[in-house]
Design a protein around this motif. Structure first.
Motif, PDB file in Angstrom:
ATOM      1  N   GLU A 102       2.182  -3.137 -21.898  1.00 18.83           N
ATOM      2  CA  GLU A 102       1.676  -2.147 -21.065  1.00 18.83           C
ATOM      3  C   GLU A 102       3.030  -1.117 -20.765  1.00 18.83           C
ATOM      4  O   GLU A 102       2.644  -0.035 -20.908  1.00 18.83           O
ATOM      5  CB  GLU A 102       1.099  -2.495 -19.886  1.00 18.83           C
ATOM      6  N   VAL A 110       3.721   0.544 -24.004  1.00 19.87           N
ATOM      7  CA  VAL A 110       2.974   1.819 -24.097  1.00 19.87           C
ATOM      8  C   VAL A 110       3.423   2.894 -23.129  1.00 19.87           C
ATOM      9  O   VAL A 110       3.392   4.059 -23.852  1.00 19.87           O
ATOM     10  CB  VAL A 110       1.512   1.311 -23.948  1.00 19.87           C
ATOM     11  N   ARG A 157       1.112   3.579 -34.959  1.00 18.48           N
ATOM     12  CA  ARG A 157       1.436   2.343 -34.313  1.00 18.48           C
ATOM     13  C   ARG A 157       0.391   1.572 -34.482  1.00 18.48           C
ATOM     14  O   ARG A 157      -0.863   1.811 -34.404  1.00 18.48           O
ATOM     15  CB  ARG A 157       1.644   2.479 -32.792  1.00 18.48           C
ATOM     16  N   LYS A 196      -2.589  -1.127 -34.267  1.00 24.10           N
ATOM     17  CA  LYS A 196      -3.294  -1.551 -32.796  1.00 24.10           C
ATOM     18  C   LYS A 196      -3.016  -2.974 -32.564  1.00 24.10           C
ATOM     19  O   LYS A 196      -3.102  -3.685 -33.378  1.00 24.10           O
ATOM     20  CB  LYS A 196      -4.704  -1.409 -32.931  1.00 24.10           C
ATOM     21  N   SER A 197      -2.940  -3.576 -31.574  1.00 26.17           N
ATOM     22  CA  SER A 197      -2.691  -4.725 -30.965  1.00 26.17           C
ATOM     23  C   SER A 197      -4.089  -5.269 -30.604  1.00 26.17           C
ATOM     24  O   SER A 197      -5.180  -4.797 -30.297  1.00 26.17           O
ATOM     25  CB  SER A 197      -1.612  -4.849 -29.793  1.00 26.17           C
ATOM     26  N   TYR A 208      -4.671  -6.334 -27.485  1.00 27.39           N
ATOM     27  CA  TYR A 208      -5.016  -5.642 -26.373  1.00 27.39           C
ATOM     28  C   TYR A 208      -5.886  -4.393 -26.423  1.00 27.39           C
ATOM     29  O   TYR A 208      -6.538  -4.011 -25.620  1.00 27.39           O
ATOM     30  CB  TYR A 208      -3.644  -5.432 -25.393  1.00 27.39           C
ATOM     31  N   ASP A 209      -5.441  -3.696 -27.550  1.00 23.56           N
ATOM     32  CA  ASP A 209      -5.982  -2.262 -27.777  1.00 23.56           C
ATOM     33  C   ASP A 209      -7.589  -2.574 -28.269  1.00 23.56           C
ATOM     34  O   ASP A 209      -8.227  -1.926 -27.549  1.00 23.56           O
ATOM     35  CB  ASP A 209      -5.483  -1.617 -28.768  1.00 23.56           C
ATOM     36  N   TYR A 210      -7.872  -3.499 -28.863  1.00 21.85           N
ATOM     37  CA  TYR A 210      -9.163  -3.986 -29.545  1.00 21.85           C
ATOM     38  C   TYR A 210      -9.967  -4.568 -28.044  1.00 21.85           C
ATOM     39  O   TYR A 210     -11.207  -4.116 -28.056  1.00 21.85           O
ATOM     40  CB  TYR A 210      -9.007  -4.995 -30.448  1.00 21.85           C
ATOM     41  N   LYS A 219      -9.513  -3.806 -25.092  1.00 27.90           N
ATOM     42  CA  LYS A 219      -9.875  -2.650 -24.014  1.00 27.90           C
ATOM     43  C   LYS A 219     -10.955  -1.807 -24.732  1.00 27.90           C
ATOM     44  O   LYS A 219     -12.042  -1.566 -23.890  1.00 27.90           O
ATOM     45  CB  LYS A 219      -8.382  -1.835 -23.980  1.00 27.90           C
ATOM     46  N   GLU A 220     -10.822  -1.629 -26.049  1.00 26.50           N
ATOM     47  CA  GLU A 220     -12.033  -0.659 -26.363  1.00 26.50           C
ATOM     48  C   GLU A 220     -13.381  -1.527 -26.341  1.00 26.50           C
ATOM     49  O   GLU A 220     -14.454  -0.793 -26.158  1.00 26.50           O
ATOM     50  CB  GLU A 220     -11.570  -0.521 -27.889  1.00 26.50           C
ATOM     51  N   PHE A 238      -6.296  -4.811 -19.698  1.00 26.15           N
ATOM     52  CA  PHE A 238      -6.885  -4.666 -20.957  1.00 26.15           C
ATOM     53  C   PHE A 238      -7.658  -5.853 -21.487  1.00 26.15           C
ATOM     54  O   PHE A 238      -8.353  -5.615 -22.545  1.00 26.15           O
ATOM     55  CB  PHE A 238      -5.703  -4.422 -21.892  1.00 26.15           C
TER      56      PHE A 238
END
Length: 315
Positions: free
Chosen positions: A13, A16, A29, A31-32, A34-36, A38-39, A261
């Motif tokens: 975080e 980012v 960048r 996606k990690s 964590y990104d997925y 969070k979505e 996340f």
């Protein structure tokens, strides 16, 4: 070169926040996990806030769901994938809970099957991560509801043909090499009825307090083909607690607050464990019951008959 160590959530975080808004060298960048996550959490949150969540009871007081399943295998989705595919189906207002991956569609097209995604269709990406390190993505699938596929009947027929061919191949092998196996008696997965009305009802446990406990019971109802009876009070309590967890912030090592996340993963992972533990206990209970009944039958069969009195002379 030494392998990179997993990045902690706090460091991720911070990275980012301090990263340049413009991709270096024109590269985007990647996606990690964590990104997925969070979505995915944001999708569930939105469905709770706008009233489309499939996990809240209908006006009749039931969470009455058909299981989300993979059309390529006719297998029910599990855990986070089940929760997210049901959420996606509700977003789309799709009648069917059948889903396929982009890879399946591509393979069908390569095999000459006339099918394609409808223009503008967007999938939902669900990562599968290492159980000991949620930051490590093992693989990820991009899922599409069958309603998003043009000429879907061709794709479904292709998938059923593949299932039947694999089933027949396996049965032939089993018969040849393991003639005493009962595998051939099992049903061809292509013939499974994946969507049928739920008739039996199970109530939500009155001691349910945490969102993960509620979700575990949703998973159980979906997998067992049952309606889950939920009172208005229970539904409101679940909704409030779920929104609270999905909007919660965490404090990192530097004292900075950031969104959690991994909120959706933190809810669904223990829910799946609770569901599986209950299933294991139920299976063990059934096994003991069956074992007891078998012993009783064997004992009855071995019990000596009462000797009839003889009236013959000299006896």
């Amino acid at each position: 070169m030494e392998p990179k160590k997993p990045v902690s959530l706090e460091n991720f975080e911070d990275g980012v926040k301090t990263a340049s808004p413009m991709p270096l060298g024109g590269l985007k960048r990647e996606k990690s996990s964590y990104d997925y996550f969070k979505e995915l959490g944001d999708r569930v949150l939105a469905s709770l806030e706008n009233g489309t969540s499939p996990f809240l009871p209908n006006k009749d007081g039931f969470v009455d769901l058909q299981p989300a399943y993979n059309i390529n295998t006719n297998e029910k989705a599990e855990g986070l994938t089940q929760i997210m595919l049901l959420t996606r189906a509700a977003e789309l207002g799709a009648a069917s809970k059948g889903f396929v991956t982009f890879e399946t569609i591509k393979k069908a097209q390569d095999a000459g099957v006339e099918c394609k995604l409808a223009k503008g269709s967007k999938g939902i990406v669900i990562p599968v991560v290492d159980s000991a390190n949620w930051g490590e993505i093992k693989f990820k699938n991009n899922w599409f509801n069958i309603s998003q596929v043009e000429n879907a009947e061709n794709l479904i027929a292709y998938c059923k043909e593949k299932m039947t061919a694999q089933y027949q191949k396996t049965v032939a092998y089993i018969k040849e090499n393991y003639p005493n196996s009962d595998y051939a008696e099992k049903k061809n997965p292509a013939e499974r009825v994946m969507e049928k009305a739920n008739e039996k009802i199970i109530p939500l446990n009155e001691k349910t307090k945490e969102p993960f406990q509620y979700i575990a019971q949703v998973l159980n109802a979906v997998q067992a083909g049952r309606k889950l009876a939920v009172t208005p009070e229970q539904a409101e309590a679940f909704k409030a607690a779920m929104i609270s967890k999905l909007t919660a912030e965490i404090t990192n090592e530097k004292g900075n607050k950031t969104p959690d996340f991994l909120a959706i993963k933190k809810i669904v992972a223990p829910a799946e464990r609770l569901y599986k533990n209950n299933q294991d206990r139920l299976q063990k209970s059934n096994d003991k019951k069956n074992e007891k009944e078998q012993k009783a039958e064997q004992s009855a069969a071995k019990k000596p008959r009462t000797k009839e009195p003889s009236y013959e002379r000299g006896m």
